[in-house]
Design a protein around this motif. Structure first.
Motif, mmCIF file in Angstrom:
data_model
loop_
_atom_site.group_PDB
_atom_site.id
_atom_site.type_symbol
_atom_site.label_atom_id
_atom_site.label_comp_id
_atom_site.label_asym_id
_atom_site.label_seq_id
_atom_site.Cartn_x
_atom_site.Cartn_y
_atom_site.Cartn_z
ATOM 1 N N GLY A 1 6.964 -5.545 -23.168
ATOM 2 C CA GLY A 1 6.810 -4.852 -21.899
ATOM 3 C C GLY A 1 6.707 -3.347 -22.041
ATOM 4 N N GLN A 2 6.653 -2.840 -23.263
ATOM 5 C CA GLN A 2 6.562 -1.399 -23.488
ATOM 6 C C GLN A 2 5.192 -0.871 -23.076
ATOM 7 N N GLU A 3 5.176 0.258 -22.377
ATOM 8 C CA GLU A 3 3.915 0.897 -22.013
ATOM 9 C C GLU A 3 3.331 1.569 -23.249
ATOM 10 N N LEU A 4 2.085 1.228 -23.575
ATOM 11 C CA LEU A 4 1.422 1.770 -24.755
ATOM 12 C C LEU A 4 0.480 2.913 -24.424
ATOM 13 N N LEU A 5 -0.276 2.771 -23.337
ATOM 14 C CA LEU A 5 -1.278 3.773 -22.962
ATOM 15 C C LEU A 5 -1.329 3.907 -21.446
ATOM 16 N N SER A 6 -1.751 5.066 -20.976
ATOM 17 C CA SER A 6 -1.952 5.281 -19.553
ATOM 18 C C SER A 6 -3.014 6.356 -19.374
ATOM 19 N N TRP A 7 -3.957 6.119 -18.460
ATOM 20 C CA TRP A 7 -4.997 7.121 -18.228
ATOM 21 C C TRP A 7 -5.607 6.953 -16.837
ATOM 22 N N LYS A 8 -6.327 8.002 -16.399
ATOM 23 C CA LYS A 8 -7.086 7.990 -15.154
ATOM 24 C C LYS A 8 -8.509 8.410 -15.459
ATOM 25 N N GLY A 9 -9.432 7.991 -14.614
ATOM 26 C CA GLY A 9 -10.832 8.342 -14.844
ATOM 27 C C GLY A 9 -11.677 8.056 -13.625
ATOM 28 N N PRO B 1 0.828 -1.217 0.000
ATOM 29 C CA PRO B 1 0.000 0.000 0.000
ATOM 30 C C PRO B 1 0.858 1.261 0.000
ATOM 31 N N LYS B 2 0.389 2.268 -0.745
ATOM 32 C CA LYS B 2 1.017 3.586 -0.812
ATOM 33 C C LYS B 2 2.439 3.558 -1.367
ATOM 34 N N LYS B 3 2.753 2.510 -2.113
ATOM 35 C CA LYS B 3 4.050 2.439 -2.777
ATOM 36 C C LYS B 3 3.835 2.016 -4.230
ATOM 37 N N PRO B 4 4.785 2.319 -5.125
ATOM 38 C CA PRO B 4 4.621 1.937 -6.531
ATOM 39 C C PRO B 4 4.427 0.432 -6.697
ATOM 40 N N GLY B 5 3.438 0.074 -7.482
ATOM 41 C CA GLY B 5 3.198 -1.330 -7.759
ATOM 42 C C GLY B 5 3.860 -1.743 -9.061
ATOM 43 N N GLU B 6 3.848 -3.035 -9.342
ATOM 44 C CA GLU B 6 4.450 -3.531 -10.563
ATOM 45 C C GLU B 6 3.717 -4.766 -11.039
ATOM 46 N N VAL B 7 3.935 -5.068 -12.302
ATOM 47 C CA VAL B 7 3.373 -6.264 -12.930
ATOM 48 C C VAL B 7 4.522 -7.156 -13.355
ATOM 49 N N LYS B 8 4.417 -8.436 -13.093
ATOM 50 C CA LYS B 8 5.420 -9.391 -13.528
ATOM 51 C C LYS B 8 4.790 -10.377 -14.510
ATOM 52 N N LEU B 9 5.545 -10.730 -15.538
ATOM 53 C CA LEU B 9 5.106 -11.721 -16.518
ATOM 54 C C LEU B 9 5.968 -12.963 -16.373
ATOM 55 N N TRP B 10 5.303 -14.121 -16.346
ATOM 56 C CA TRP B 10 5.973 -15.387 -16.095
ATOM 57 C C TRP B 10 5.676 -16.370 -17.234
ATOM 58 N N ASP B 11 6.609 -17.264 -17.491
ATOM 59 C CA ASP B 11 6.363 -18.375 -18.395
ATOM 60 C C ASP B 11 5.492 -19.371 -17.642
ATOM 61 N N LEU C 1 9.792 -13.519 -16.859
ATOM 62 C CA LEU C 1 10.144 -13.012 -18.178
ATOM 63 C C LEU C 1 10.337 -11.500 -18.189
ATOM 64 N N LEU C 2 9.393 -10.770 -17.585
ATOM 65 C CA LEU C 2 9.445 -9.308 -17.615
ATOM 66 C C LEU C 2 8.891 -8.738 -16.313
ATOM 67 N N THR C 3 9.379 -7.557 -15.936
ATOM 68 C CA THR C 3 8.793 -6.774 -14.853
ATOM 69 C C THR C 3 8.383 -5.432 -15.427
ATOM 70 N N LEU C 4 7.112 -5.091 -15.289
ATOM 71 C CA LEU C 4 6.567 -3.858 -15.848
ATOM 72 C C LEU C 4 6.404 -2.837 -14.736
ATOM 73 N N LYS C 5 7.144 -1.745 -14.817
ATOM 74 C CA LYS C 5 7.111 -0.708 -13.796
ATOM 75 C C LYS C 5 6.571 0.590 -14.381
ATOM 76 N N GLY C 6 5.960 1.395 -13.535
ATOM 77 C CA GLY C 6 5.399 2.663 -13.986
ATOM 78 C C GLY C 6 4.207 3.090 -13.162
ATOM 79 N N HIS C 7 3.519 2.116 -12.540
ATOM 80 C CA HIS C 7 2.401 2.467 -11.665
ATOM 81 C C HIS C 7 2.925 3.150 -10.404
ATOM 82 N N THR C 8 2.163 4.080 -9.881
ATOM 83 C CA THR C 8 2.553 4.794 -8.667
ATOM 84 C C THR C 8 1.854 4.257 -7.426
ATOM 85 N N ALA C 9 0.995 3.262 -7.590
ATOM 86 C CA ALA C 9 0.279 2.656 -6.470
ATOM 87 C C ALA C 9 0.173 1.157 -6.711
ATOM 88 N N SER C 10 -0.336 0.439 -5.742
ATOM 89 C CA SER C 10 -0.464 -1.008 -5.830
ATOM 90 C C SER C 10 -1.359 -1.415 -6.999
#
Length: 372
Positions: A291-299, A231-241, A248-257
């Motif tokens: 693992g490239q970030e394509l889009l990002s939005w809030k709503g 909580p209250k820390k940048p979250g990440e996504v991991k991709l696994w075989d 395989l990959l770690t996707l970083k860029g989110h600012t929350a869980s």
């Protein structure tokens, strides 16, 4: 995966057409749907049965336990047990549980090994329809994850329990079947992601993803994505075989869980949602290969509870605690529609991607035309 009992029921509606029309855009859930009602009622009764035990706790030594029991008693006043559960007032579990400091104090005050709070927790989730489940793609099996760390696999037609295994040492946050139904993955509060043989329950792979909250198999069955973060820390996504368990990959860029991840139907894109309770949620779309970030939005103005791509991959629907359901262009991130004012508990696209159906806590199913 279709998440929660409400979503599974919506899927059955598309297959059978068994709805009672109220108008062209809303239906009342039929009273003959015993599966939904029985599970919700069983959950409520199991939770309520343990409240007297919590009420015996010393109020000075265990104020959290006593105050949480009082919270459940207040909820009890809105439940009419003689009515079928689909006619009950909506049970908003997040204010009662996950955002309720009394619940967390009670968890802390409970003696180690005492299952009472966990049983009340899971019972209330079941009563509201907010319990993690998955069904196999052929619809023949159903898997459920519990607060006691176990998963159960059921015959979806007969209701017979096929097997039970201890999946995690803490709560089971998510459970997923692979597309071919051969593998079953779980994520738990012990920060582990595990893959099992879906027929035997035998564990084949295990790895650690700190504070993991959610998972999704790619439709082609090759990859498994997991999302999380403290909580209250940048979250990440991991991709696994999914076959070997290799990261395989770690996707970083989110600012929350990260609370939700979902693959596009062609397995080439991955959407993830992050946020904190009571704060704006963020959605990102990634290239699932590079693992490239394509889009990002809030709503949304609160946590996103579920999201899904349309079968053609052009739309992305999101459901939030802010009592709104939003539809986005999945290729540009443009917001297309917003529906507000309902406590949405589930949603599902039609197979031709032209309609979206939603279920809300007041028992109504609504159909939305989303074709361009």
């Amino acid at each position: 995966m279709i998440r929660c009992i409400g979503s599974l029921f919506l899927g059955l509606l598309f297959l059978t057409g068994s709805v009672v029309g109220q108008d062209k855009n809303a239906w009342k859930i039929p009273t003959g749907v015993d599966m939904v009602d029985q599970v919700r009622k069983a959950g409520w009764m199991s939770a309520l049965s343990l409240i007297p035990k919590l009420e015996t706790a010393d109020e000075e030594m265990y104020p959290g336990i006593r105050q949480f029991a009082a919270d459940v008693r207040r909820l009890e006043k809105s439940i009419e047990p003689k009515k079928p559960p689909h006619e009950w007032s909506a049970i908003a579990v997040d204010p009662l549980l996950h955002r309720n400091p009394n619940f967390w104090r009670a968890m802390y005050e409970m003696a180690p090994g005492d299952p009472a709070i966990s049983i009340v927790h899971v019972g209330l989730l079941l009563a509201s329809g907010e319990i993690d489940q998955a069904h196999s793609r052929d619809g023949k099996r159903l898997a459920s994850g519990s607060g006691d760390g176990t998963i159960k696999v059921w015959d979806a037609m007969s209701g017979q329990e096929l097997f039970t295994v201890k999946a995690n040492t803490g709560l089971v946050y998510d459970v997923e079947f692979s597309a071919n139904g051969e593998r079953l993955a779980t994520a738990g509060s012990d920060s582990s992601v595990r893959i099992r043989d879906a027929m035997s329950g035998q564990e084949t792979h295990k790895w650690i993803h700190s504070a993991v909250k959610c998972m999704a198999f790619s439709p082609d069955g090759e990859w498994l994505a997991s999302g999380g973060g403290p909580p209250k820390k940048p979250g990440e996504v991991k991709l696994w075989d999914a076959k070997t368990g290799h990261e395989l990959l770690t996707l970083k860029g989110h600012t929350a869980s990260v609370h939700r991840v979902v693959y596009s139907p062609d397995s080439l894109r991955l959407a993830s949602a992050s946020g904190e309770f009571g704060q704006p949620a963020e959605v990102k779309v990634w290239d699932a290969v590079s693992g490239q970030e394509l889009l990002s939005w809030k709503g949304h103005t609160d946590v996103i509870k579920s999201m899904m791509f349309s079968p053609n991959g052009k739309l992305l629907a999101t459901r939030s605690l802010d009592k709104s359901l939003k539809l986005w262009d999945a290729t540009t991130g443009k917001e297309l529609f917003t529906w507000k004012g309902y406590s949405f508990i589930s949603m599902v696209f039609s197979s031709d991607s032209k309609r979206l159906m939603s279920a809300s806590g007041n028992g109504l199913i609504r159909r939305w035309d989303v074709a361009p």
